[in-house]
Scaffold this motif. Sequence first.
Motif, PDB file in Angstrom:
ATOM      1  N   ASN A  39     -28.447  -7.160 -26.678  1.00 44.57           N
ATOM      2  CA  ASN A  39     -26.667  -7.358 -26.645  1.00 44.57           C
ATOM      3  C   ASN A  39     -25.870  -5.954 -26.548  1.00 44.57           C
ATOM      4  OD1 ASN A  39     -26.681 -10.042 -27.522  1.00 44.57           O
ATOM      5  ND2 ASN A  39     -27.424  -9.266 -29.439  1.00 44.57           N
ATOM      6  N   SER A  40     -26.752  -5.080 -26.048  1.00 38.62           N
ATOM      7  CA  SER A  40     -26.007  -3.537 -26.034  1.00 38.62           C
ATOM      8  C   SER A  40     -25.351  -3.646 -24.179  1.00 38.62           C
ATOM      9  CB  SER A  40     -27.084  -2.386 -26.058  1.00 38.62           C
ATOM     10  OG  SER A  40     -27.529  -2.281 -27.305  1.00 38.62           O
ATOM     11  N   PHE A  41     -25.947  -4.672 -23.503  1.00 40.57           N
ATOM     12  CA  PHE A  41     -25.459  -4.322 -22.109  1.00 40.57           C
ATOM     13  C   PHE A  41     -24.353  -5.132 -21.714  1.00 40.57           C
ATOM     14  CE2 PHE A  41     -29.709  -3.123 -22.364  1.00 40.57           C
ATOM     15  CZ  PHE A  41     -30.133  -2.125 -21.632  1.00 40.57           C
ATOM     16  N   GLN A  42     -23.391  -4.667 -21.070  1.00 38.09           N
ATOM     17  CA  GLN A  42     -22.167  -5.572 -20.495  1.00 38.09           C
ATOM     18  C   GLN A  42     -22.103  -5.295 -19.048  1.00 38.09           C
ATOM     19  OE1 GLN A  42     -20.354  -7.261 -22.664  1.00 38.09           O
ATOM     20  NE2 GLN A  42     -21.634  -6.640 -24.540  1.00 38.09           N
ATOM     21  N   ASN A  43     -21.637  -6.221 -18.354  1.00 38.44           N
ATOM     22  CA  ASN A  43     -21.221  -6.318 -16.749  1.00 38.44           C
ATOM     23  C   ASN A  43     -20.502  -5.185 -16.493  1.00 38.44           C
ATOM     24  OD1 ASN A  43     -22.561  -8.594 -17.083  1.00 38.44           O
ATOM     25  ND2 ASN A  43     -20.698 -10.016 -16.439  1.00 38.44           N
ATOM     26  N   ASP A  44     -20.823  -4.543 -15.514  1.00 37.90           N
ATOM     27  CA  ASP A  44     -20.091  -3.268 -14.750  1.00 37.90           C
ATOM     28  C   ASP A  44     -20.391  -2.042 -15.542  1.00 37.90           C
ATOM     29  OD1 ASP A  44     -19.042  -5.257 -12.882  1.00 37.90           O
ATOM     30  OD2 ASP A  44     -17.384  -5.747 -13.899  1.00 37.90           O
ATOM     31  N   GLU A  45     -21.251  -1.829 -16.386  1.00 40.88           N
ATOM     32  CA  GLU A  45     -21.658  -0.616 -16.856  1.00 40.88           C
ATOM     33  C   GLU A  45     -22.695  -0.077 -16.244  1.00 40.88           C
ATOM     34  OE1 GLU A  45     -20.952  -1.846 -21.665  1.00 40.88           O
ATOM     35  OE2 GLU A  45     -22.961  -1.738 -20.838  1.00 40.88           O
ATOM     36  N   ILE A  46     -22.839   1.084 -16.308  1.00 41.89           N
ATOM     37  CA  ILE A  46     -23.836   2.060 -15.776  1.00 41.89           C
ATOM     38  C   ILE A  46     -24.890   2.616 -16.892  1.00 41.89           C
ATOM     39  CG2 ILE A  46     -24.437   4.131 -14.563  1.00 41.89           C
ATOM     40  CD1 ILE A  46     -22.047   3.844 -12.830  1.00 41.89           C
ATOM     41  N   TRP A  47     -26.013   2.484 -16.701  1.00 44.28           N
ATOM     42  CA  TRP A  47     -26.991   2.707 -17.709  1.00 44.28           C
ATOM     43  C   TRP A  47     -28.124   3.913 -16.977  1.00 44.28           C
ATOM     44  CZ3 TRP A  47     -28.625   1.281 -22.722  1.00 44.28           C
ATOM     45  CH2 TRP A  47     -27.504   0.684 -23.372  1.00 44.28           C
ATOM     46  N   ALA A  48     -28.667   4.605 -17.861  1.00 40.44           N
ATOM     47  CA  ALA A  48     -29.640   5.632 -17.360  1.00 40.44           C
ATOM     48  C   ALA A  48     -31.107   4.933 -17.632  1.00 40.44           C
ATOM     49  CB  ALA A  48     -29.559   7.036 -18.127  1.00 40.44           C
ATOM     50  N   ALA A  49     -31.725   5.042 -16.523  1.00 40.85           N
ATOM     51  CA  ALA A  49     -33.368   4.579 -16.858  1.00 40.85           C
ATOM     52  C   ALA A  49     -34.348   5.811 -16.593  1.00 40.85           C
ATOM     53  CB  ALA A  49     -33.693   3.622 -15.727  1.00 40.85           C
ATOM     54  N   TYR A  50     -35.499   5.455 -17.314  1.00 41.54           N
ATOM     55  CA  TYR A  50     -36.463   6.612 -17.214  1.00 41.54           C
ATOM     56  C   TYR A  50     -37.183   6.766 -15.846  1.00 41.54           C
ATOM     57  CZ  TYR A  50     -35.971   5.608 -22.248  1.00 41.54           C
ATOM     58  OH  TYR A  50     -35.291   5.556 -23.515  1.00 41.54           O
ATOM     59  N   ASP A  51     -37.394   7.859 -15.357  1.00 38.98           N
ATOM     60  CA  ASP A  51     -37.647   8.202 -14.202  1.00 38.98           C
ATOM     61  C   ASP A  51     -39.294   8.140 -14.195  1.00 38.98           C
ATOM     62  OD1 ASP A  51     -38.721  10.782 -14.915  1.00 38.98           O
ATOM     63  OD2 ASP A  51     -37.332  11.701 -13.698  1.00 38.98           O
ATOM     64  N   GLU A  52     -40.106   8.347 -12.827  1.00 39.76           N
ATOM     65  CA  GLU A  52     -41.358   8.573 -12.868  1.00 39.76           C
ATOM     66  C   GLU A  52     -42.006   9.480 -12.816  1.00 39.76           C
ATOM     67  OE1 GLU A  52     -41.532   6.228  -9.318  1.00 39.76           O
ATOM     68  OE2 GLU A  52     -41.388   4.281 -10.194  1.00 39.76           O
ATOM     69  N   ASP A  53     -41.118  10.886 -13.190  1.00 40.10           N
ATOM     70  CA  ASP A  53     -41.686  12.202 -12.916  1.00 40.10           C
ATOM     71  C   ASP A  53     -42.337  12.538 -14.265  1.00 40.10           C
ATOM     72  OD1 ASP A  53     -42.225  14.534 -12.496  1.00 40.10           O
ATOM     73  OD2 ASP A  53     -39.919  15.406 -12.339  1.00 40.10           O
ATOM     74  N   ASP A  54     -41.451  12.855 -15.391  1.00 37.00           N
ATOM     75  CA  ASP A  54     -41.984  12.999 -16.691  1.00 37.00           C
ATOM     76  C   ASP A  54     -41.233  12.166 -17.640  1.00 37.00           C
ATOM     77  OD1 ASP A  54     -39.343  14.072 -16.606  1.00 37.00           O
ATOM     78  OD2 ASP A  54     -39.929  16.008 -17.447  1.00 37.00           O
ATOM     79  N   GLY A  55     -40.830  11.005 -17.229  1.00 36.56           N
ATOM     80  CA  GLY A  55     -40.275   9.887 -18.123  1.00 36.56           C
ATOM     81  C   GLY A  55     -39.011  10.308 -18.724  1.00 36.56           C
ATOM     82  N   MET A  56     -38.120  11.073 -18.049  1.00 31.82           N
ATOM     83  CA  MET A  56     -36.858  11.387 -18.622  1.00 31.82           C
ATOM     84  C   MET A  56     -35.728  10.449 -17.784  1.00 31.82           C
ATOM     85  SD  MET A  56     -37.244  13.500 -20.956  1.00 31.82           S
ATOM     86  CE  MET A  56     -38.755  12.712 -21.391  1.00 31.82           C
ATOM     87  N   PRO A  57     -34.690  10.144 -18.610  1.00 32.33           N
ATOM     88  CA  PRO A  57     -33.833   9.265 -17.869  1.00 32.33           C
ATOM     89  C   PRO A  57     -32.737   9.841 -17.000  1.00 32.33           C
ATOM     90  CG  PRO A  57     -32.671   9.877 -20.200  1.00 32.33           C
ATOM     91  CD  PRO A  57     -34.128  10.472 -19.982  1.00 32.33           C
ATOM     92  N   ARG A  58     -33.473  10.016 -15.501  1.00 34.64           N
ATOM     93  CA  ARG A  58     -32.760  10.716 -14.450  1.00 34.64           C
ATOM     94  C   ARG A  58     -32.192   9.555 -13.852  1.00 34.64           C
ATOM     95  NH1 ARG A  58     -37.336  14.141 -15.018  1.00 34.64           N
ATOM     96  NH2 ARG A  58     -36.642  15.987 -16.029  1.00 34.64           N
ATOM     97  N   TYR A  59     -32.918   8.257 -13.816  1.00 31.72           N
ATOM     98  CA  TYR A  59     -32.174   7.204 -12.772  1.00 31.72           C
ATOM     99  C   TYR A  59     -30.846   6.429 -13.169  1.00 31.72           C
ATOM    100  CZ  TYR A  59     -36.748   7.173 -10.401  1.00 31.72           C
ATOM    101  OH  TYR A  59     -38.051   7.478  -9.855  1.00 31.72           O
ATOM    102  N   TYR A  60     -30.106   5.834 -12.398  1.00 34.54           N
ATOM    103  CA  TYR A  60     -28.886   5.232 -12.998  1.00 34.54           C
ATOM    104  C   TYR A  60     -28.908   3.891 -12.041  1.00 34.54           C
ATOM    105  CZ  TYR A  60     -27.193   9.800 -14.235  1.00 34.54           C
ATOM    106  OH  TYR A  60     -27.173  11.014 -15.210  1.00 34.54           O
TER     107      TYR A  60
END
Length: 280
Positions: A33-54
């Motif tokens: 329920n946290s997600f809404q249309n037109d928002e931008i969220w950070a996602a975990y990357d494949e390097d050391d698992g930190m949220p650097r993807y958007y």
Amino acid sequence: ITELVKEDSNDEENKIVVPDSDFHNFDLDRTENSFQNDEIWAAYDEDDGMPRYYARIQKVVSLDPFKMRISWLNTKTCTEFAPVDWVGFGFAKSCGDFRISKYEFTDALNAFSHKVDFTKGAKGLLHIFPKKGQVWALYRNWSPDWDGDTPDEVKHKYDMVEVLDYYTEDKQSLTVAPLLKAEGFKSVFRRSTDQNNVRKIPKEEMFRFSHQVPHYILTGKEAETAPEGCVELDPAATPCELLSMNTKVKESSKMDTERSKPVKEKSSAPEEEEMGMNID
């Protein structure tokens, strides 16, 4: 403990286990329920698992089962900061100018860390910058000499900082203050009282910013042991070395630079076609 999936909920190799936080339950901030249309969220990357993807949430298709249509944010250059081929060397760009790629569908709820503040620019550009009150991880050893051969043991050293002002066209820099580990806790930090530790990050050093870290300011009412006014960081976005109960960050944080030594190249950005979409 909480199990987080970086990218693919069906990929067993992409799972990472992180410890529970001391007081605040950050997982409650990223439910279906946290997600809404037109928002931008950070996602975990494949390097050391930190949220650097958007990713931009194009549409929340359904909650049960969970499914969203998203578009990854991409960039081809970092010329807004300095003539450094940061992305070309395989590093994820965490702030600056971005564009929206083609859309795809995802059901990987645990791939996402937190909602991201952004502003819209001309010709479909999206601007993401650290801002006052946020907590970010800095690359402690960052150097303009970093490239695809920079060793992990050099890259994966971090300092946690609180951002004290805003990046603007007129003032192309940011002021930050270090956060120091509070003794006896896994993920609780305190603000430094030494004004000499406050430092300015100029435009050409904005690559120092690794990723934003969700945080919660403790009121002291969470539990008898909760230190009022301290900052609890999301363990899923905090490097493992800083989560040890024995870890103690020195009052005078170095945030040094260090020349890199050759090692194998590591890729860290999603491969997506870049598209200049006007979303104004």
